[in-house]
Design a protein around this motif. Structure first.
Motif: not given
Length: 123
Positions: A73, A76-77
């Motif tokens: 996660e 992905s940022k």
């Protein structure tokens, strides 16, 4: 007299309708979606594995899955190298390579200065 033949040409030329072919993009999208939703796992470098063994750090499969999910996660940022703080351990992870670089127990981590990280995940 010569014979002439007259052929009538329609004003609107007939347009052939192409037969709809199976849409390959949907198939590739579905394959891509399945690939993206596969459970991803972190690899552990040889160095990190040695540190985990030396320091007797125990991390359950369920905890590894949470760490993996959070690292992916964060990646992905845009996070490339997060520090993962757990109750029992601190891990430095390369999110780009999905690899745990090093590990230490939390008491040792309290005395450390962490550099070259660009994000922190607190669990």
């Amino acid at each position: 007299m010569d014979k002439f033949s007259i052929h009538r040409v329609p004003l609107h030329p007939s347009i052939r309708q192409a037969q709809p072919s199976p849409i390959k993009s949907q198939q590739s999208f579905q394959a891509h979606l399945q690939e993206a939703t596969k459970q991803q796992e972190l690899k552990v470098s040889k160095h990190a594995q040695e540190r985990i063994m030396e320091r007797k750090i125990a991390i359950s499969d369920q905890e590894w899955q949470v760490v993996s999910d959070k690292v992916f996660e964060a990646h992905s940022k845009g996070v490339k190298q997060p520090l993962v703080l757990m109750d029992q351990a601190a891990l430095i992870v390369s999110a780009k390579n999905a690899t745990v670089i090093t590990a230490m127990d939390r008491t040792e981590a309290r005395q450390q200065l962490f550099t070259n990280i660009d994000g922190t995940i607190v669990l």
